[in-house]
Scaffold this motif. Structure first.
Motif, PDB file in Angstrom:
ATOM      1  N   GLN A  19     -53.743 -82.801 -39.569  1.00 18.39           N
ATOM      2  CA  GLN A  19     -54.060 -83.358 -38.754  1.00 18.39           C
ATOM      3  C   GLN A  19     -53.169 -82.541 -37.547  1.00 18.39           C
ATOM      4  O   GLN A  19     -53.865 -81.265 -37.322  1.00 18.39           O
ATOM      5  CB  GLN A  19     -54.118 -84.647 -38.289  1.00 18.39           C
ATOM      6  CG  GLN A  19     -55.060 -85.362 -38.732  1.00 18.39           C
ATOM      7  CD  GLN A  19     -56.238 -85.062 -38.621  1.00 18.39           C
ATOM      8  OE1 GLN A  19     -56.503 -83.832 -38.896  1.00 18.39           O
ATOM      9  NE2 GLN A  19     -57.717 -85.738 -37.626  1.00 18.39           N
ATOM     10  N   LEU A  20     -51.499 -81.791 -37.617  1.00 12.85           N
ATOM     11  CA  LEU A  20     -51.421 -81.424 -36.829  1.00 12.85           C
ATOM     12  C   LEU A  20     -51.393 -79.636 -37.177  1.00 12.85           C
ATOM     13  O   LEU A  20     -51.584 -78.887 -37.078  1.00 12.85           O
ATOM     14  CB  LEU A  20     -50.038 -81.751 -37.349  1.00 12.85           C
ATOM     15  CG  LEU A  20     -49.014 -80.500 -37.053  1.00 12.85           C
ATOM     16  CD1 LEU A  20     -48.694 -80.788 -35.335  1.00 12.85           C
ATOM     17  CD2 LEU A  20     -47.251 -80.883 -37.139  1.00 12.85           C
ATOM     18  N   TRP A  21     -51.534 -79.677 -38.582  1.00 18.12           N
ATOM     19  CA  TRP A  21     -50.923 -77.735 -38.855  1.00 18.12           C
ATOM     20  C   TRP A  21     -53.320 -77.453 -38.842  1.00 18.12           C
ATOM     21  O   TRP A  21     -53.051 -76.801 -38.337  1.00 18.12           O
ATOM     22  CB  TRP A  21     -50.964 -77.237 -40.386  1.00 18.12           C
ATOM     23  CG  TRP A  21     -48.992 -78.050 -40.129  1.00 18.12           C
ATOM     24  CD1 TRP A  21     -48.718 -78.755 -40.260  1.00 18.12           C
ATOM     25  CD2 TRP A  21     -48.371 -76.743 -39.310  1.00 18.12           C
ATOM     26  NE1 TRP A  21     -47.165 -78.573 -39.770  1.00 18.12           N
ATOM     27  CE2 TRP A  21     -46.895 -77.434 -39.684  1.00 18.12           C
ATOM     28  CE3 TRP A  21     -48.067 -75.964 -39.403  1.00 18.12           C
ATOM     29  CZ2 TRP A  21     -45.451 -76.733 -38.777  1.00 18.12           C
ATOM     30  CZ3 TRP A  21     -47.118 -75.099 -38.293  1.00 18.12           C
ATOM     31  CH2 TRP A  21     -46.190 -75.581 -38.633  1.00 18.12           C
ATOM     32  N   LEU A  22     -53.426 -78.359 -40.039  1.00 20.01           N
ATOM     33  CA  LEU A  22     -55.313 -78.243 -40.128  1.00 20.01           C
ATOM     34  C   LEU A  22     -56.420 -78.042 -39.604  1.00 20.01           C
ATOM     35  O   LEU A  22     -57.750 -78.012 -39.572  1.00 20.01           O
ATOM     36  CB  LEU A  22     -55.472 -77.813 -41.750  1.00 20.01           C
ATOM     37  CG  LEU A  22     -54.343 -77.276 -42.886  1.00 20.01           C
ATOM     38  CD1 LEU A  22     -54.412 -77.480 -44.194  1.00 20.01           C
ATOM     39  CD2 LEU A  22     -54.485 -75.806 -41.796  1.00 20.01           C
ATOM     40  N   GLY A  23     -55.923 -79.765 -38.710  1.00 19.44           N
ATOM     41  CA  GLY A  23     -56.796 -79.850 -37.871  1.00 19.44           C
ATOM     42  C   GLY A  23     -57.875 -79.507 -37.151  1.00 19.44           C
ATOM     43  O   GLY A  23     -57.184 -78.551 -36.601  1.00 19.44           O
ATOM     44  N   HIS A  24     -58.589 -80.358 -36.389  1.00 21.45           N
ATOM     45  CA  HIS A  24     -59.507 -79.561 -35.343  1.00 21.45           C
ATOM     46  C   HIS A  24     -59.017 -79.205 -33.868  1.00 21.45           C
ATOM     47  O   HIS A  24     -59.256 -77.803 -33.916  1.00 21.45           O
ATOM     48  CB  HIS A  24     -61.053 -80.250 -35.008  1.00 21.45           C
ATOM     49  CG  HIS A  24     -61.721 -79.561 -33.458  1.00 21.45           C
ATOM     50  ND1 HIS A  24     -62.693 -78.956 -33.998  1.00 21.45           N
ATOM     51  CD2 HIS A  24     -61.777 -80.057 -32.868  1.00 21.45           C
ATOM     52  CE1 HIS A  24     -62.720 -78.504 -32.575  1.00 21.45           C
ATOM     53  NE2 HIS A  24     -62.314 -79.545 -32.292  1.00 21.45           N
ATOM     54  N   GLN A  32     -55.795 -69.520 -32.643  1.00 24.50           N
ATOM     55  CA  GLN A  32     -56.966 -69.072 -32.958  1.00 24.50           C
ATOM     56  C   GLN A  32     -57.544 -68.724 -31.779  1.00 24.50           C
ATOM     57  O   GLN A  32     -57.932 -67.570 -30.519  1.00 24.50           O
ATOM     58  CB  GLN A  32     -58.023 -68.894 -33.528  1.00 24.50           C
ATOM     59  CG  GLN A  32     -57.525 -68.923 -34.830  1.00 24.50           C
ATOM     60  CD  GLN A  32     -58.292 -69.800 -35.637  1.00 24.50           C
ATOM     61  OE1 GLN A  32     -59.235 -71.121 -35.693  1.00 24.50           O
ATOM     62  NE2 GLN A  32     -58.264 -69.654 -36.835  1.00 24.50           N
ATOM     63  N   LEU A  33     -56.918 -69.591 -30.434  1.00 26.54           N
ATOM     64  CA  LEU A  33     -57.841 -69.919 -28.700  1.00 26.54           C
ATOM     65  C   LEU A  33     -56.720 -69.657 -27.920  1.00 26.54           C
ATOM     66  O   LEU A  33     -57.400 -68.475 -27.906  1.00 26.54           O
ATOM     67  CB  LEU A  33     -58.357 -71.455 -28.411  1.00 26.54           C
ATOM     68  CG  LEU A  33     -58.923 -72.224 -29.441  1.00 26.54           C
ATOM     69  CD1 LEU A  33     -59.145 -73.829 -28.111  1.00 26.54           C
ATOM     70  CD2 LEU A  33     -60.301 -71.753 -28.993  1.00 26.54           C
ATOM     71  N   ASN A  34     -55.439 -69.333 -28.611  1.00 23.05           N
ATOM     72  CA  ASN A  34     -54.359 -68.315 -27.942  1.00 23.05           C
ATOM     73  C   ASN A  34     -54.867 -66.534 -27.755  1.00 23.05           C
ATOM     74  O   ASN A  34     -54.973 -65.732 -26.786  1.00 23.05           O
ATOM     75  CB  ASN A  34     -53.034 -68.666 -28.508  1.00 23.05           C
ATOM     76  CG  ASN A  34     -53.092 -69.785 -27.074  1.00 23.05           C
ATOM     77  OD1 ASN A  34     -53.156 -69.735 -26.342  1.00 23.05           O
ATOM     78  ND2 ASN A  34     -51.560 -70.245 -27.922  1.00 23.05           N
ATOM     79  N   ALA A  35     -55.228 -66.453 -29.229  1.00 24.33           N
ATOM     80  CA  ALA A  35     -55.929 -64.936 -29.225  1.00 24.33           C
ATOM     81  C   ALA A  35     -57.074 -64.420 -28.823  1.00 24.33           C
ATOM     82  O   ALA A  35     -56.974 -63.273 -28.166  1.00 24.33           O
ATOM     83  CB  ALA A  35     -55.805 -64.514 -30.906  1.00 24.33           C
ATOM     84  N   ARG A  36     -58.158 -65.540 -28.522  1.00 27.41           N
ATOM     85  CA  ARG A  36     -59.265 -64.895 -27.615  1.00 27.41           C
ATOM     86  C   ARG A  36     -59.003 -65.342 -26.393  1.00 27.41           C
ATOM     87  O   ARG A  36     -59.522 -64.721 -25.795  1.00 27.41           O
ATOM     88  CB  ARG A  36     -59.970 -66.387 -28.491  1.00 27.41           C
ATOM     89  CG  ARG A  36     -60.789 -66.296 -29.818  1.00 27.41           C
ATOM     90  CD  ARG A  36     -62.013 -67.318 -30.295  1.00 27.41           C
ATOM     91  NE  ARG A  36     -62.628 -67.276 -28.868  1.00 27.41           N
ATOM     92  CZ  ARG A  36     -62.894 -68.679 -28.926  1.00 27.41           C
ATOM     93  NH1 ARG A  36     -63.202 -70.001 -29.992  1.00 27.41           N
ATOM     94  NH2 ARG A  36     -64.348 -68.884 -27.700  1.00 27.41           N
ATOM     95  N   LEU A  37     -58.181 -66.021 -26.373  1.00 23.64           N
ATOM     96  CA  LEU A  37     -57.974 -66.364 -25.022  1.00 23.64           C
ATOM     97  C   LEU A  37     -57.419 -65.097 -24.257  1.00 23.64           C
ATOM     98  O   LEU A  37     -57.520 -64.223 -23.106  1.00 23.64           O
ATOM     99  CB  LEU A  37     -57.241 -67.607 -23.943  1.00 23.64           C
ATOM    100  CG  LEU A  37     -57.072 -67.388 -22.891  1.00 23.64           C
ATOM    101  CD1 LEU A  37     -57.746 -67.795 -21.828  1.00 23.64           C
ATOM    102  CD2 LEU A  37     -55.431 -68.254 -22.477  1.00 23.64           C
ATOM    103  N   HIS A  38     -56.106 -64.338 -25.162  1.00 20.83           N
ATOM    104  CA  HIS A  38     -55.435 -63.293 -24.750  1.00 20.83           C
ATOM    105  C   HIS A  38     -56.602 -61.899 -24.478  1.00 20.83           C
ATOM    106  O   HIS A  38     -56.768 -60.837 -23.557  1.00 20.83           O
ATOM    107  CB  HIS A  38     -54.072 -62.679 -25.356  1.00 20.83           C
ATOM    108  CG  HIS A  38     -53.479 -63.827 -25.234  1.00 20.83           C
ATOM    109  ND1 HIS A  38     -52.386 -63.740 -23.966  1.00 20.83           N
ATOM    110  CD2 HIS A  38     -52.395 -64.244 -25.561  1.00 20.83           C
ATOM    111  CE1 HIS A  38     -51.238 -64.763 -24.432  1.00 20.83           C
ATOM    112  NE2 HIS A  38     -51.765 -65.550 -25.380  1.00 20.83           N
TER     113      HIS A  38
END
Length: 98
Positions: A19-24, A32-38
């Motif tokens: 859950q920590l590494w691969l969960g939603h 991935q969200l940080n990359a999209r944010l930048h």
């Protein structure tokens, strides 16, 4: 501790790590969200710069003067009353050779 208790604890540990590494809402999803944010921030900064340039051009055109004349002469081919426009034909590539 018995073998079953250890096995159950290991399975629970694996589930928590999953859950920590691969969960939603895991760390990979966060990266991935940080990359999209930048990427979005950079895109917004570029658009803001373009908007500022357009606003400056609009303000210059509102004031009139040289900027308005330059746009009229360049884009609309306007001439002053005492000017003559000469157009030259472009070079033809299929012209016969002597």
């Amino acid at each position: 501790m018995s073998l079953w208790v250890r096995l159950i604890l290991v399975v629970l540990l694996v589930l928590v790590q999953y859950q920590l590494w691969l969960g939603h809402d895991g760390l990979l999803h966060r990266q991935q969200l940080n990359a999209r944010l930048h990427e979005t921030i950079q895109n917004n900064e570029a658009l803001a710069a373009r908007n500022a340039a357009a606003a400056a051009e609009i303000e210059e055109l509102r004031r009139g003067g040289e900027a308005l004349e330059a746009v009229a002469r360049g884009a609309l081919n306007y001439l002053r009353p005492d000017e003559v426009l000469l157009t030259l034909p472009s070079a033809q590539t299929n012209a016969p050779s002597p």
